[in-house]
Design an enzyme around this catalytic site. Structure first.
Site, PDB file in Angstrom:
ATOM      1  N   HIS A  92      -3.581  -5.678   2.566  1.00 16.65           N
ATOM      2  CA  HIS A  92      -3.177  -5.843   3.957  1.00 16.65           C
ATOM      3  C   HIS A  92      -3.783  -7.166   4.412  1.00 16.65           C
ATOM      4  O   HIS A  92      -4.405  -7.879   3.632  1.00 16.65           O
ATOM      5  CB  HIS A  92      -3.766  -4.721   4.817  1.00 16.65           C
ATOM      6  CG  HIS A  92      -3.364  -3.350   4.402  1.00 16.65           C
ATOM      7  ND1 HIS A  92      -2.173  -2.779   4.747  1.00 16.65           N
ATOM      8  CD2 HIS A  92      -4.016  -2.405   3.682  1.00 16.65           C
ATOM      9  CE1 HIS A  92      -2.110  -1.545   4.272  1.00 16.65           C
ATOM     10  NE2 HIS A  92      -3.213  -1.292   3.608  1.00 16.65           N
ATOM     11  N   CYS A 132       0.796  -1.233   0.000  1.00 16.59           N
ATOM     12  CA  CYS A 132       0.000   0.000   0.000  1.00 16.59           C
ATOM     13  C   CYS A 132       0.835   1.293   0.000  1.00 16.59           C
ATOM     14  O   CYS A 132       1.325   1.692  -1.042  1.00 16.59           O
ATOM     15  CB  CYS A 132      -0.987  -0.057   1.165  1.00 16.59           C
ATOM     16  SG  CYS A 132      -2.370   1.081   0.951  1.00 16.59           S
ATOM     17  N   ARG A 165     -12.966   6.279  -0.752  1.00 19.51           N
ATOM     18  CA  ARG A 165     -11.843   5.381  -0.532  1.00 19.51           C
ATOM     19  C   ARG A 165     -12.205   3.969  -0.982  1.00 19.51           C
ATOM     20  O   ARG A 165     -13.386   3.607  -1.018  1.00 19.51           O
ATOM     21  CB  ARG A 165     -11.462   5.351   0.950  1.00 19.51           C
ATOM     22  CG  ARG A 165     -10.958   6.672   1.476  1.00 19.51           C
ATOM     23  CD  ARG A 165     -10.475   6.541   2.905  1.00 19.51           C
ATOM     24  NE  ARG A 165      -9.301   5.689   3.059  1.00 19.51           N
ATOM     25  CZ  ARG A 165      -8.053   6.088   2.807  1.00 19.51           C
ATOM     26  NH1 ARG A 165      -7.821   7.315   2.380  1.00 19.51           N
ATOM     27  NH2 ARG A 165      -7.049   5.261   2.978  1.00 19.51           N
TER      28      ARG A 165
HETATM   29  N1  GLN Z   1      -2.207   6.906   2.335  1.00 21.17           N
HETATM   30  C1  GLN Z   1      -2.421   6.065   1.241  1.00 21.17           C
HETATM   31  C2  GLN Z   1      -3.829   6.069   0.683  1.00 21.17           C
HETATM   32  O1  GLN Z   1      -4.787   6.311   1.394  1.00 21.17           O
HETATM   33  C3  GLN Z   1      -1.977   4.674   1.647  1.00 21.17           C
HETATM   34  C4  GLN Z   1      -2.874   4.013   2.649  1.00 21.17           C
HETATM   35  C5  GLN Z   1      -2.398   2.657   3.103  1.00 21.17           C
HETATM   36  O2  GLN Z   1      -1.191   2.361   3.131  1.00 21.17           O
HETATM   37  N2  GLN Z   1      -3.344   1.815   3.487  1.00 21.17           N
HETATM   38  O3  GLN Z   1      -3.971   5.816  -0.489  1.00 21.17           O
END
Ligand code: GLN
Length: 248
Positions: free
Chosen positions: A196, A95, A132
């Site tokens: 993750h 990520c 998101r």
């Molecule tokens: N900050 C980044 C995003 O929101 C990565 C988030 C993460 O590593 N889960 O895209």
């Protein structure tokens, strides 16, 4: 037998949703086979390590704030890290770590966090923080030579574009962008993914791909890894695959 040497970067800052568990899994799967696994840590402002002396370099995920926090330090490591990658050291990136190996990550306010530019992709977060990509995800990858359905959990605003060789095809969830077909980035010595979970606890084949790559790197005749009893992991994954794929 060779010792597998891992460098875990920014473990204190980039460790979302159990990402450091990936290191425990690699260590466990090595130990079960009598392979010694050494895991060193590196974080902001420490002396630049000899990246080339490692078999695998790992960076987990982190929110925008943590990414900003480490960005300058990561750039400081660029040449040494690129050299290691060019020499075939394995890069495993989750990520936020995945995003920062590309050209840049543009956050929701339009600020660019520079990436190392090792790869051509770039990531842009939508202006609305509410948009998101969050939830369980299933991708099909063929990196081991046969199809493996990999399960994980994604939570990212960033939309990653310009990926030429994805890690897998999305069967459920979002992937590199909202509702995209492709997930992650792959080269024979790179796995970069939004998954993750921690990803390796749920998908033993992916751990073994990396262990096998590291153990056989530079070897004249590649050796097979001894099989482990993965019944529990496979059964758990089947539950998730049934739950998610049958919903469609
Ligand atoms: N900050 C980044 C995003 O929101 C990565 C988030 C993460 O590593 N889960 O895209």
């Amino acid at each position: 037998m060779k010792t597998l040497k891992i460098l875990h970067m920014y473990a204190d800052l980039l460790d979302l949703y159990g990402d450091s568990g990936n290191m425990e899994i690699l260590d466990y799967r090595c130990r079960m086979r009598g392979i010694t696994c050494e895991i060193d840590k590196y974080s902001v402002d420490s002396e630049i390590p000899d990246f080339s002396s490692y078999d695998l370099i790992y960076i987990g995920g982190g929110a925008d704030l943590e990414q900003q926090h480490i960005a300058a330090d990561l750039l400081r490591c660029r040449e040494a890290l690129k050299k290691a990658y060019d020499e075939g050291v394995f890069l495993f990136l989750i990520c936020g770590g995945y995003q920062l190996m590309g050209k840049y990550y543009r956050d929701a306010d339009g600020n660019d966090i520079p990436g190392l530019g090792l790869f051509d992709y770039y990531t842009i977060a939508p202006e609305s923080r509410k948009k998101r990509c969050i939830g369980n995800i299933v991708i099909r990858t063929e990196i081991t030579g046969k199809p493996v359905d990999v399960v994980g959990f994604e939570n990212h605003g960033g939309q990653t574009n310009g990926v030429k060789s994805p890690f897998g095809k999305v069967l459920y969830g979002n992937g590199n962008c909202s509702q995209s077909e492709a997930e992650g980035y792959f080269e024979k010595n790179v796995i970069a993914t939004y998954l993750h979970g921690p990803c390796l606890a749920k998908n033993p084949e992916i751990s073994d791909y990396m262990i096998s790559y590291c153990m056989n790197r530079g070897a004249d005749s590649p050796a097979e890894l001894a099989p482990l009893d993965d019944k529990l992991e496979i059964d758990c994954r089947k539950v998730m695959l049934n739950r998610l794929l049958n919903k469609k």
